[in-house]
Design an enzyme around this catalytic site. Structure first.
Site, PDB file in Angstrom:
ATOM      1  NE  ARG A  52      22.253  67.158  33.271  1.00  0.00           N
ATOM      2  CZ  ARG A  52      22.909  66.094  32.807  1.00  0.00           C
ATOM      3  NH1 ARG A  52      23.696  65.422  33.615  1.00  0.00           N
ATOM      4  NH2 ARG A  52      22.783  65.721  31.549  1.00  0.00           N
ATOM      5  CB  CYS A 107      24.470  66.194  25.083  1.00  0.00           C
ATOM      6  SG  CYS A 107      22.834  66.562  24.410  1.00  0.00           S
TER       7      CYS A 107
HETATM    8 CO    CO Z   1      21.627  67.606  26.044  1.00  0.00          CO
END
Ligand code: CO
Length: 220
Positions: A52, A107
């Site tokens: 992404r 993340c």
């Molecule tokens: Co990440």
């Protein structure tokens, strides 16, 4: 994967390439022709491998404008020959002017590092993020909301990776001979696509010598 699925998946990839080739063929600016002769990117992007957070799209840059290194959780590990080779080529040969370490909220690598589960071989990579946690444990432990804690570790991890870059001989030697190399720490908000500057930019090793604990980061 059965043969049908395999064939379809492969065809999809090749069809995507055909679309790209049409774009290259129909481009009238001459930029692709120019790129065939070499690259002169001004930016080195060190980002997360997450699908992404593509470097060019996020910075609005075209092919040839960003040199890219990506790994899980945008780490700059001093013993990582892959990262060091990219860094050396970008700084010494391409003479990039900006290095961006880009983390992103939510993340998966940072989230995994915060857990106490085992995930496999990646655990040994995640140890480096756990080290960052240990450095900032007091602040992080005071955050009760788990999502908030992950996102704060994302930011702190970026700042630590920026310092890791600054303390490499590659960057310090470059600063000895030229003044136009800046290292920035940024975070991407994947819900909006915003690239947020963490105000942790270094342009010389002098900037590193702020406190006693940071003096050690400078070679001379
Ligand atoms: Co990440």
């Amino acid at each position: 994967m059965d043969q049908k699925e395999l064939k379809k998946g492969l065809q999809n990839i090749l069809d995507g390439n055909k679309e790209w080739m049409d774009l290259v063929k129909n481009d009238t600016t001459g930029r692709f022709e120019q790129l065939a002769h070499g690259q002169h990117p001004e930016i080195l992007w060190i980002g997360c491998a997450d699908s992404r957070v593509p470097a060019n799209e996020l910075t609005g840059r075209r092919p040839g404008e960003v040199f890219v290194h990506r790994n899980i959780a945008n780490m700059c590990i001093h013993a990582d020959m892959n990262m060091l080779s990219v860094l050396d080529y970008a700084v010494t040969v391409l003479q990039v002017k900006h290095i961006i370490v880009a983390g992103h909220y939510g993340c998966g690598g940072v989230t995994a590092a915060l857990s106490r589960e085992q995930f496999g071989i990646i655990d040994n990579w995640l140890c480096h993020i756990k080290d960052v946690y240990r450095l900032h444990a007091q602040e992080l432990n005071s955050i009760k909301d788990e999502k908030e804690k992950i996102n704060r570790l994302v930011e702190l991890n970026v700042k630590e990776q920026v310092l890791n870059l600054c303390s490499t001989s590659i960057v310090q030697n470059a600063w000895q001979v030229r003044k136009n190399l800046a290292i920035h720490g940024m975070v991407i908000d994947i819900t909006t696509g915003e690239l947020i500057d963490l105000n942790t930019t270094y342009t010389s090793k002098d900037g590193l010598i702020k406190g006693k604990s940071e003096q050690i980061l400078s070679f001379r």
